[in-house]
Design a protein around this motif. Structure first.
Motif, PDB file in Angstrom:
ATOM      1  N   LYS A 127       4.728  -5.870 -17.397  1.00  0.00           N
ATOM      2  CA  LYS A 127       5.393  -4.740 -16.283  1.00  0.00           C
ATOM      3  C   LYS A 127       5.755  -4.991 -15.210  1.00  0.00           C
ATOM      4  CE  LYS A 127       4.179   0.013 -14.886  1.00  0.00           C
ATOM      5  NZ  LYS A 127       2.962   0.998 -14.788  1.00  0.00           N
ATOM      6  N   SER A 128       6.776  -4.676 -14.495  1.00  0.00           N
ATOM      7  CA  SER A 128       7.188  -5.037 -13.157  1.00  0.00           C
ATOM      8  C   SER A 128       6.311  -4.540 -12.221  1.00  0.00           C
ATOM      9  CB  SER A 128       8.575  -4.661 -12.922  1.00  0.00           C
ATOM     10  OG  SER A 128       9.112  -4.806 -11.657  1.00  0.00           O
TER      11      SER A 128
ATOM     12  N   GLY B 267       8.147   3.215  -7.404  1.00  0.00           N
ATOM     13  CA  GLY B 267       8.586   4.393  -7.967  1.00  0.00           C
ATOM     14  C   GLY B 267      10.107   4.309  -7.147  1.00  0.00           C
ATOM     15  N   ALA B 268      11.188   4.835  -7.907  1.00  0.00           N
ATOM     16  CA  ALA B 268      12.554   4.904  -7.167  1.00  0.00           C
ATOM     17  C   ALA B 268      12.842   6.468  -6.838  1.00  0.00           C
ATOM     18  CB  ALA B 268      13.371   4.305  -8.162  1.00  0.00           C
ATOM     19  N   ASP B 269      12.159   7.406  -7.597  1.00  0.00           N
ATOM     20  CA  ASP B 269      12.453   8.813  -7.525  1.00  0.00           C
ATOM     21  C   ASP B 269      12.274   9.435  -6.041  1.00  0.00           C
ATOM     22  OD1 ASP B 269      13.560   8.528 -10.101  1.00  0.00           O
ATOM     23  OD2 ASP B 269      11.601   9.413 -10.990  1.00  0.00           O
ATOM     24  N   ASP B 270      11.244   9.112  -5.513  1.00  0.00           N
ATOM     25  CA  ASP B 270      10.698   9.340  -4.182  1.00  0.00           C
ATOM     26  C   ASP B 270      11.352   8.889  -2.996  1.00  0.00           C
ATOM     27  OD1 ASP B 270       9.488  10.355  -1.741  1.00  0.00           O
ATOM     28  OD2 ASP B 270       7.431  10.230  -3.039  1.00  0.00           O
ATOM     29  N   PRO B 271      12.316   9.630  -2.233  1.00  0.00           N
ATOM     30  CA  PRO B 271      12.807   8.799  -0.997  1.00  0.00           C
ATOM     31  C   PRO B 271      11.932   8.122  -0.190  1.00  0.00           C
ATOM     32  CG  PRO B 271      13.891  10.939  -1.641  1.00  0.00           C
ATOM     33  CD  PRO B 271      12.477  10.833  -2.400  1.00  0.00           C
ATOM     34  N   ARG B 272      10.854   8.536  -0.192  1.00  0.00           N
ATOM     35  CA  ARG B 272       9.792   8.015   1.047  1.00  0.00           C
ATOM     36  C   ARG B 272       9.172   6.812   0.438  1.00  0.00           C
ATOM     37  NH1 ARG B 272       5.858  12.550   1.988  1.00  0.00           N
ATOM     38  NH2 ARG B 272       5.961  12.893  -0.250  1.00  0.00           N
ATOM     39  N   ARG B 273       8.803   6.803  -1.040  1.00  0.00           N
ATOM     40  CA  ARG B 273       8.537   5.315  -1.521  1.00  0.00           C
ATOM     41  C   ARG B 273       9.485   4.329  -1.684  1.00  0.00           C
ATOM     42  NH1 ARG B 273       4.657   6.459  -6.985  1.00  0.00           N
ATOM     43  NH2 ARG B 273       2.779   7.484  -5.763  1.00  0.00           N
TER      44      ARG B 273
ATOM     45  N   ALA C 297      12.035   3.941   0.482  1.00  0.00           N
ATOM     46  CA  ALA C 297      12.238   3.617   1.835  1.00  0.00           C
ATOM     47  C   ALA C 297      11.154   2.380   2.377  1.00  0.00           C
ATOM     48  CB  ALA C 297      12.329   4.862   2.746  1.00  0.00           C
ATOM     49  N   HIS C 298       9.902   2.934   1.844  1.00  0.00           N
ATOM     50  CA  HIS C 298       8.883   2.126   2.192  1.00  0.00           C
ATOM     51  C   HIS C 298       8.829   0.754   1.469  1.00  0.00           C
ATOM     52  CE1 HIS C 298       4.691   0.747   2.589  1.00  0.00           C
ATOM     53  NE2 HIS C 298       4.696   0.619   1.511  1.00  0.00           N
ATOM     54  N   ALA C 299       9.526   0.665   0.201  1.00  0.00           N
ATOM     55  CA  ALA C 299       9.462  -0.387  -0.714  1.00  0.00           C
ATOM     56  C   ALA C 299      10.705  -1.383  -0.022  1.00  0.00           C
ATOM     57  CB  ALA C 299      10.032  -0.079  -1.996  1.00  0.00           C
ATOM     58  N   GLU C 300      11.754  -0.710   0.570  1.00  0.00           N
ATOM     59  CA  GLU C 300      12.705  -1.612   1.194  1.00  0.00           C
ATOM     60  C   GLU C 300      12.143  -2.343   2.438  1.00  0.00           C
ATOM     61  OE1 GLU C 300      15.972   1.313   1.735  1.00  0.00           O
ATOM     62  OE2 GLU C 300      16.458   1.277  -0.396  1.00  0.00           O
ATOM     63  N   ARG C 301      11.573  -1.498   3.300  1.00  0.00           N
ATOM     64  CA  ARG C 301      10.911  -1.883   4.590  1.00  0.00           C
ATOM     65  C   ARG C 301       9.964  -3.126   4.197  1.00  0.00           C
ATOM     66  NH1 ARG C 301      10.223   3.536   5.710  1.00  0.00           N
ATOM     67  NH2 ARG C 301       8.064   3.478   5.233  1.00  0.00           N
ATOM     68  N   LEU C 302       9.059  -2.882   3.067  1.00  0.00           N
ATOM     69  CA  LEU C 302       8.233  -4.205   2.646  1.00  0.00           C
ATOM     70  C   LEU C 302       8.822  -5.286   2.136  1.00  0.00           C
ATOM     71  CD1 LEU C 302       5.170  -4.849   1.858  1.00  0.00           C
ATOM     72  CD2 LEU C 302       5.605  -3.617  -0.324  1.00  0.00           C
ATOM     73  N   LEU C 303       9.931  -5.016   1.376  1.00  0.00           N
ATOM     74  CA  LEU C 303      10.839  -6.412   0.843  1.00  0.00           C
ATOM     75  C   LEU C 303      11.489  -6.953   2.299  1.00  0.00           C
ATOM     76  CD1 LEU C 303      12.169  -4.836  -2.214  1.00  0.00           C
ATOM     77  CD2 LEU C 303      10.608  -6.545  -1.971  1.00  0.00           C
ATOM     78  N   ASP C 304      12.064  -6.259   3.174  1.00  0.00           N
ATOM     79  CA  ASP C 304      12.559  -6.582   4.193  1.00  0.00           C
ATOM     80  C   ASP C 304      11.549  -7.580   5.051  1.00  0.00           C
ATOM     81  OD1 ASP C 304      14.996  -6.889   6.140  1.00  0.00           O
ATOM     82  OD2 ASP C 304      13.549  -5.983   7.167  1.00  0.00           O
ATOM     83  N   ALA C 305      10.321  -7.201   5.022  1.00  0.00           N
ATOM     84  CA  ALA C 305       9.257  -7.802   5.831  1.00  0.00           C
ATOM     85  C   ALA C 305       8.716  -9.141   4.927  1.00  0.00           C
ATOM     86  CB  ALA C 305       7.962  -7.041   6.022  1.00  0.00           C
ATOM     87  N   LEU C 306       8.687  -8.861   3.742  1.00  0.00           N
ATOM     88  CA  LEU C 306       8.375 -10.049   2.908  1.00  0.00           C
ATOM     89  C   LEU C 306       9.483 -11.338   2.790  1.00  0.00           C
ATOM     90  CD1 LEU C 306       6.758  -8.261  -0.193  1.00  0.00           C
ATOM     91  CD2 LEU C 306       5.751  -9.379   1.332  1.00  0.00           C
ATOM     92  N   ARG C 307      10.696 -10.719   3.074  1.00  0.00           N
ATOM     93  CA  ARG C 307      11.704 -11.801   3.002  1.00  0.00           C
ATOM     94  C   ARG C 307      11.466 -13.013   4.110  1.00  0.00           C
ATOM     95  NH1 ARG C 307      17.914 -10.610   5.356  1.00  0.00           N
ATOM     96  NH2 ARG C 307      18.718 -12.666   5.414  1.00  0.00           N
ATOM     97  N   PHE C 308      10.572 -12.732   5.216  1.00  0.00           N
ATOM     98  CA  PHE C 308      10.501 -13.758   6.101  1.00  0.00           C
ATOM     99  C   PHE C 308       8.939 -14.151   6.262  1.00  0.00           C
ATOM    100  CE2 PHE C 308      14.211 -11.204   7.713  1.00  0.00           C
ATOM    101  CZ  PHE C 308      15.178 -12.465   7.989  1.00  0.00           C
TER     102      PHE C 308
ATOM    103  N   PRO D 298      12.208  -8.056  -5.577  1.00  0.00           N
ATOM    104  CA  PRO D 298      11.846  -6.641  -5.812  1.00  0.00           C
ATOM    105  C   PRO D 298      10.652  -6.534  -6.998  1.00  0.00           C
ATOM    106  CG  PRO D 298      13.888  -6.633  -5.559  1.00  0.00           C
ATOM    107  CD  PRO D 298      13.552  -8.127  -5.697  1.00  0.00           C
ATOM    108  N   ASP D 299      10.896  -7.370  -8.076  1.00  0.00           N
ATOM    109  CA  ASP D 299       9.915  -7.154  -9.246  1.00  0.00           C
ATOM    110  C   ASP D 299       8.467  -7.399  -9.013  1.00  0.00           C
ATOM    111  OD1 ASP D 299      12.109  -5.931 -10.468  1.00  0.00           O
ATOM    112  OD2 ASP D 299      12.491  -7.655 -11.929  1.00  0.00           O
ATOM    113  N   HIS D 300       8.459  -8.394  -7.652  1.00  0.00           N
ATOM    114  CA  HIS D 300       6.938  -9.161  -7.488  1.00  0.00           C
ATOM    115  C   HIS D 300       6.341  -8.444  -6.296  1.00  0.00           C
ATOM    116  CE1 HIS D 300       7.311 -12.087 -10.842  1.00  0.00           C
ATOM    117  NE2 HIS D 300       8.714 -11.900 -10.580  1.00  0.00           N
ATOM    118  N   ILE D 301       7.193  -7.986  -5.213  1.00  0.00           N
ATOM    119  CA  ILE D 301       6.664  -7.310  -4.106  1.00  0.00           C
ATOM    120  C   ILE D 301       5.457  -8.256  -3.430  1.00  0.00           C
ATOM    121  CG2 ILE D 301       7.570  -5.125  -4.506  1.00  0.00           C
ATOM    122  CD1 ILE D 301       4.554  -4.108  -5.438  1.00  0.00           C
ATOM    123  N   GLY D 302       5.862  -9.524  -3.221  1.00  0.00           N
ATOM    124  CA  GLY D 302       4.953 -10.280  -2.528  1.00  0.00           C
ATOM    125  C   GLY D 302       3.990 -11.216  -3.327  1.00  0.00           C
TER     126      GLY D 302
END
Length: 245
Positions: A82-83, A89-95, A97-108, A144-148
């Motif tokens: 499982k990823s 989740g992708a249905d909840d806009p808040r989740r 947005a949170h995932a996108e912020r997390l991935l942006d932080a993990l990028r560096f 995104p499939d591993h989120i850190g």
């Protein structure tokens, strides 16, 4: 963090990465570890982040042939394939947005000794080479499939059985050959010649044909093994053939 944005270390042949302001050679990975050991001896080393797991543990043994074996293996297979990103989740806009912020932080964030993001902290990554740039690491921890999470989800086999994967393969080969009644004779190193097959090779069958051949071969092996097991148990193979399929 010492460097950021466009203000990053520069590469110099024969020296490695340099401080863009002073021209000083940045410490290598090994030198940084030596300094960390020295700071630890002086009680000056402190972790940047601390993560602790809870006390809950559910340890269960899995034995082949037991009633719970299939259920436990199915449970493990479900979560091992499982990823990790699906949990956000992708249905909840808040989740989302949170995932996108997390991935942006993990990028560096550095993910491994070889990660280019160490340059932001004034340390040359292990095996540093020209062209490294923070934020461009190809490690799976930044995806995104591993989120850190970049580690293995299951400990390698030698942690439990003191055997490597090659040794496990050899054990399996020995078991199959014994079941087939065939001696495990070493194959001559010059019996086969392996070479890459180029696209358009006239001897290369279409992918559909190759897949069907592979499936047919697996089915033949399985039927043969089922027949041997049935004979060993004193059963009529014709009565168990449908169940095995």
């Amino acid at each position: 963090m010492r460097f950021g944005g466009d203000h990053l270390p520069v590469w110099a042949d024969g020296a490695g990465y340099l401080d863009p302001d002073t021209g000083e050679v940045l410490p290598t990975w090994d030198q940084a570890l030596d300094q960390l050991d020295q700071d630890d001896q002086d009680d000056e080393a402190e972790p940047l982040h601390v993560l602790r797991f809870g006390d809950q543990m559910d340890i269960q043994s899995v034995l082949a042939g037991t009633p719970d074996a299939d259920q436990l293996i199915q449970y493990l297979s479900k979560y091992l394939t499982k990823s990790l990103g699906d949990a956000l989740g992708a249905d909840d806009p808040r989740r989302k947005a949170h995932a996108e912020r997390l991935l942006d932080a993990l990028r560096f964030e550095p993910c491994a000794p070889t990660c280019p993001n160490w340059l932001r902290y004034g340390v040359q990554p292990k095996g540093a080479k020209a062209g490294m740039a923070p934020g461009r690491c190809k490690g799976k921890a930044h995806k995104p499939d591993h989120i850190g999470y970049a580690g293995r989800r299951v400990l390698v086999s030698r942690k439990w059985s003191n055997k490597t994967l090659t040794e496990h393969k050899q054990d399996r080969r020995t078991w199959v050959l014994e079941a087939l009644g065939v001696e495990d004779e070493p194959v001559g190193p010059h019996r086969y010649i392996w070479r890459p097959v180029k696209p358009g090779d006239p001897e290369l069958a279409p992918i559909g044909v190759r897949l069907l051949r592979s499936v047919h071969e697996r089915q033949r092996w399985r039927n043969h093994m089922n027949q041997l097991q049935a004979l060993g148990d004193g059963l009529d193979f014709s009565a168990t053939e449908g169940r095995a399929a």
